[in-house]
Design an enzyme around this catalytic site. Structure first.
Site, PDB file in Angstrom:
ATOM      1  N   SER A  73      -8.697  -5.092   3.567  1.00 14.62           N
ATOM      2  CA  SER A  73      -8.318  -4.633   2.235  1.00 14.62           C
ATOM      3  C   SER A  73      -7.069  -3.749   2.317  1.00 14.62           C
ATOM      4  O   SER A  73      -6.061  -4.164   2.880  1.00 14.62           O
ATOM      5  CB  SER A  73      -9.502  -3.917   1.585  1.00 14.62           C
ATOM      6  OG  SER A  73      -9.293  -3.715   0.212  1.00 14.62           O
ATOM      7  N   GLU A  95     -11.744 -13.657  -5.229  1.00  8.59           N
ATOM      8  CA  GLU A  95     -11.317 -12.265  -5.293  1.00  8.59           C
ATOM      9  C   GLU A  95      -9.934 -12.153  -5.920  1.00  8.59           C
ATOM     10  O   GLU A  95      -9.086 -13.039  -5.774  1.00  8.59           O
ATOM     11  CB  GLU A  95     -11.355 -11.597  -3.938  1.00  8.59           C
ATOM     12  CG  GLU A  95     -10.594 -12.251  -2.815  1.00  8.59           C
ATOM     13  CD  GLU A  95     -10.622 -11.371  -1.563  1.00  8.59           C
ATOM     14  OE1 GLU A  95     -10.152 -10.218  -1.644  1.00  8.59           O
ATOM     15  OE2 GLU A  95     -11.096 -11.832  -0.522  1.00  8.59           O
ATOM     16  N   HIS A 124     -14.479 -10.409  -1.758  1.00  9.49           N
ATOM     17  CA  HIS A 124     -13.609  -9.495  -1.026  1.00  9.49           C
ATOM     18  C   HIS A 124     -14.298  -8.985   0.248  1.00  9.49           C
ATOM     19  O   HIS A 124     -15.443  -8.541   0.217  1.00  9.49           O
ATOM     20  CB  HIS A 124     -13.267  -8.326  -1.942  1.00  9.49           C
ATOM     21  CG  HIS A 124     -12.264  -7.368  -1.398  1.00  9.49           C
ATOM     22  ND1 HIS A 124     -10.955  -7.727  -1.145  1.00  9.49           N
ATOM     23  CD2 HIS A 124     -12.362  -6.057  -1.070  1.00  9.49           C
ATOM     24  CE1 HIS A 124     -10.291  -6.672  -0.699  1.00  9.49           C
ATOM     25  NE2 HIS A 124     -11.128  -5.643  -0.627  1.00  9.49           N
TER      26      HIS A 124
END
Length: 304
Positions: free
Chosen positions: A144, A238, A268
């Protein structure tokens, strides 16, 4: 993914109620810790140390292959998360690859806005080299925001004249703080975790009124020439899907060896769901093999 696994995962991800009142920063951090943290895998020993001036969690599997080291940068929108929240997943990746891992507690926004996190990532990488680790024995990974930070750290290392590591893996990387990717809008109703407003709020806290297209904040706009072999894994469900796709395209255009994997129906950083989602285990195995292969351990079989 079986229908039973898909239904269970979707229920888990959508179970957290959304309040009309925005949570405080402390509530966001404590809630993330409660939702994400998983135990360190059996056979992985942890030690607290310092790297680049920052607290760091070292994870050492019982079966370590060679001198390789993994430098890991956790996700959390540059605002939440820690080496502890990610110790389970990082421990799994380290165990499967047979690598000692160093997970850095880089400074978080808004207390420490951009470029503090990049400075900390670079300092950690620089210290590993200064300690005698050869770049051919180092690999990096992140998820991320930590995935974007991993790429930014490599760009900062390049600009500082430091050698690049052997390989890099990023899970669902956030690499465009301008939110220009089409999936920010097209996947909003599909993503069980984030909305565009969530992503924008993290960008506001990290960059504020600064330049969100700066290559160290949004590496998708950077010249990636000279970066090491790159594996990008992302879920199709996502809002950051296009960040990963465009990062891979940018890397390829800049002559970087790159592999892009898009997991159908996956959310995600689905790798967090190892042990309960087949695709997560398979993805961690592939990531482990990718890192080990580029460290020269091409005969390594992933440990399960």
């Amino acid at each position: 993914m079986s229908r039973q696994q898909r239904d269970a995962l979707d229920a888990l991800l959508r179970s957290a109620p959304r309040s009309e009142t925005p949570p405080t920063l402390e509530e966001q951090r404590s809630g993330f810790t409660a939702a994400v943290t998983r135990p360190v895998p059996q056979g992985v020993v942890t030690h607290r140390t310092v790297l680049g001036g920052r607290p760091t969690l070292e994870l050492e599997p019982a079966a370590v292959s060679g001198r390789g080291r993994l430098l890991y940068l956790h996700g959390g929108g540059y605002v939440i998360g820690s080496p502890e929240t990610h110790a389970g997943m990082v421990g799994e990746l380290a165990r499967r690859a047979g690598l000692r891992a160093m997970s850095v507690d880089y400074r978080l926004a808004p207390e420490h806005p951009f470029p503090a996190a990049v400075d900390d990532g670079l300092a950690a990488y620089r210290e590993l080299l200064a300690m005698g680790a050869g770049p051919q024995d180092l690999v990096m990974a992140g998820d991320s925001a930590g995935g974007g930070l991993t790429i930014a750290t490599l760009l900062a290392a390049r600009e500082a004249g430091l050698p690049q590591p052997a390989a890099v893996v990023v899970f669902s990387p956030w690499v465009d703080l301008t939110l220009a990717g089409g999936s920010i809008r097209s996947k909003e109703g599909v993503d069980p975790i984030f909305t565009a407003a969530d992503i924008r709020a993290y960008a506001d806290l990290y960059v504020g009124t600064g330049d969100r297209a700066h290559p160290l904040a949004s590496p998708v706009f950077a010249d990636l020439t000279g970066l090491p072999p790159l594996l990008v894994q992302v879920g199709a469900n996502e809002v950051l899907l296009d960040d990963a796709v465009r990062l891979a395209a940018r890397a390829g255009a800049d002559d970087v060896e790159v592999t892009l994997e898009v997991g159908p129906g996956l959310p995600h950083v689905f790798q967090h769901h190892y042990g309960r989602l087949d695709e997560a285990d398979a993805a961690l195995d592939r990531a482990a093999r990718f890192l080990a292969t580029h460290l020269g351990a091409d005969r390594l079989e992933p440990v399960r």
